[in-house]
Design an enzyme around this catalytic site. Sequence first.
Site, PDB file in Angstrom:
ATOM      1  N   CYS A 149      74.705  12.773  56.803  1.00 39.57           N
ATOM      2  CA  CYS A 149      76.067  12.248  56.687  1.00 39.57           C
ATOM      3  C   CYS A 149      76.964  13.239  55.955  1.00 39.57           C
ATOM      4  O   CYS A 149      77.444  12.989  54.848  1.00 39.57           O
ATOM      5  CB  CYS A 149      76.041  10.906  55.968  1.00 39.57           C
ATOM      6  SG  CYS A 149      77.613  10.019  56.026  1.00 39.57           S
ATOM      7  N   TYR A 176      63.784  31.489  54.530  1.00 42.13           N
ATOM      8  CA  TYR A 176      64.761  30.582  53.915  1.00 42.13           C
ATOM      9  C   TYR A 176      65.030  29.362  54.802  1.00 42.13           C
ATOM     10  O   TYR A 176      66.133  28.824  54.818  1.00 42.13           O
ATOM     11  CB  TYR A 176      66.064  31.324  53.609  1.00 42.13           C
ATOM     12  CG  TYR A 176      65.832  32.536  52.748  1.00 42.13           C
ATOM     13  CD1 TYR A 176      65.533  32.406  51.401  1.00 42.13           C
ATOM     14  CD2 TYR A 176      65.842  33.817  53.298  1.00 42.13           C
ATOM     15  CE1 TYR A 176      65.280  33.513  50.619  1.00 42.13           C
ATOM     16  CE2 TYR A 176      65.581  34.939  52.520  1.00 42.13           C
ATOM     17  CZ  TYR A 176      65.307  34.775  51.175  1.00 42.13           C
ATOM     18  OH  TYR A 176      65.040  35.875  50.405  1.00 42.13           O
ATOM     19  N   GLY A 211      61.705  40.501  51.815  1.00 38.12           N
ATOM     20  CA  GLY A 211      61.273  39.127  52.022  1.00 38.12           C
ATOM     21  C   GLY A 211      61.592  38.690  53.436  1.00 38.12           C
ATOM     22  O   GLY A 211      60.716  38.497  54.274  1.00 38.12           O
ATOM     23  N   ARG A 261      70.724  27.095  56.115  1.00 40.19           N
ATOM     24  CA  ARG A 261      71.483  28.334  56.207  1.00 40.19           C
ATOM     25  C   ARG A 261      72.829  28.198  56.938  1.00 40.19           C
ATOM     26  O   ARG A 261      73.834  28.738  56.467  1.00 40.19           O
ATOM     27  CB  ARG A 261      70.644  29.437  56.860  1.00 40.19           C
ATOM     28  CG  ARG A 261      69.425  29.845  56.040  1.00 40.19           C
ATOM     29  CD  ARG A 261      68.731  31.084  56.603  1.00 40.19           C
ATOM     30  NE  ARG A 261      69.542  32.277  56.364  1.00 40.19           N
ATOM     31  CZ  ARG A 261      70.225  32.913  57.276  1.00 40.19           C
ATOM     32  NH1 ARG A 261      70.233  32.480  58.543  1.00 40.19           N
ATOM     33  NH2 ARG A 261      70.928  33.979  56.964  1.00 40.19           N
ATOM     34  N   TYR A 308      75.680  29.176  54.407  1.00 37.20           N
ATOM     35  CA  TYR A 308      76.194  30.534  54.547  1.00 37.20           C
ATOM     36  C   TYR A 308      76.997  30.759  55.832  1.00 37.20           C
ATOM     37  O   TYR A 308      77.324  31.908  56.135  1.00 37.20           O
ATOM     38  CB  TYR A 308      75.029  31.539  54.556  1.00 37.20           C
ATOM     39  CG  TYR A 308      74.080  31.443  53.403  1.00 37.20           C
ATOM     40  CD1 TYR A 308      74.517  31.616  52.092  1.00 37.20           C
ATOM     41  CD2 TYR A 308      72.722  31.190  53.606  1.00 37.20           C
ATOM     42  CE1 TYR A 308      73.631  31.541  51.026  1.00 37.20           C
ATOM     43  CE2 TYR A 308      71.826  31.121  52.550  1.00 37.20           C
ATOM     44  CZ  TYR A 308      72.291  31.287  51.264  1.00 37.20           C
ATOM     45  OH  TYR A 308      71.407  31.214  50.220  1.00 37.20           O
TER      46      TYR A 308
END
Length: 464
Positions: free
Chosen positions: A353, A382, A285, A322, A326
Amino acid sequence: MSTIDTEQTTDNTDSGAPIRRLAAWDTDSLCNLAAEFETPLYVIDAQRVRENCARLLDAFPAATIRYAIKAHSGQAVLKVIRDAGIDVECASAGEVKAALAAGFNGNRIQYTAVNPPARDLDAIINWWQENKQLTITVGAADTVERLQERGFDGRLCIRVNPNVGAGHHEKVTTGANAKFGIPYERVSELATQWATEFDLVGIHAHAGSGISGEDLSSHEELVRRMGTLARTITECAGSLEFVDVGGGFGVPYRANDPPLDIHTVAERTRDALGTVDATLAIEPGRYVVADAGVLLTRVNTIKSARETTVVGVDAGMTTLLRPAMYDAYHEIENISASPTTDSMPVTIAGPICESSDIFAEGRSISAPTRGDIIAIGTAGAYGYEMASTYNARPRPAEVIYDDNTAKVARRRETRDELDVLETSSDEHSVSLSSVVSHSHSSVAPESTMSSSSTGDTPPGGESQ
């Protein structure tokens, strides 16, 4: 559609390279796109998607390649992948609907059910009735029972938990996670049973996402176990059509990280699988779309803080999750600055915020001024897919360019559209007593609604 000249949007010397760095994008064209379509803005290069598909097809010439739609489900991208000759793997009913709408036939779609909600199964079975070559991958015996209750007896694939995982972050390492797949040691017995009840066509496993060269030994071990399992199943349950070893092939997000040698990955995958009476299948992907996309965002605030300079931009964790999710690294450049502009370390922060709404800390970029365009690289996978409307912020626009023409692939969401799901207080109401009574029931019944009543009308059909 824009008449902006995007002929120089990419550096032609980079065409076909195993990875496109942020520096290979033409900054003038990107700034023009930001001015034309406003920011935040995702930009996707269709030709780069084709190049990545071609590289995979060249490295895995005898394999079935299925693009994992969850990386990017936009129709414009899916049609490029369809025409390149790559099939699709879908993780939800919504992704199956997107695949059908993009023109994929059932024989090019594999649906991988992970604890599927009832309305997902209802929709999938409805589409299967018209696309009997669609394959359903199951990761639990319970899911098989639910499919049987809905009359399914078609192409079945078993998701295996091989107890081997890999990936760029613990949150995307799936091969040893109990959530995914049936334990390896139980699969042969279940395969023998299900081969008499369905068209058992394959087995599937996936180590994780963002696998790099350092993780290849884990990937090889997973493939090795799948080869052994395939040979066992062939002896006790009959031949399989394919052995699917997942995807997760990584791309280098840092400028100095080496790209994955996909031909070496292919060779080591085939060697690890060994001799099987089945076709190898893979599900990339990220590898297909990551470096085909950038995110453009505009500087709106520059603030001198105690230990850093904070550069505020109009994109945030709702635009690109991301980094917050992560701790992911993306290349970042101030593409409005001239080549002679001095660099300075800054913290690049969004408007959400949350203290996690940070794209980079201590990152050296050309000294920014208000209104400059910041480009965030390798954002095609993503990125838009994980965008949200948290803080009541509309999702961004996305443009795709191809053959020197840029057009809107996904228009910018408006503030008014954030309210469309709101209902009046008396539009739908039930008595509190009936709600309490239902909640005390030991097992809630599965949905028996048709796909049209759940909003999952097959492409080309009309809601009833």
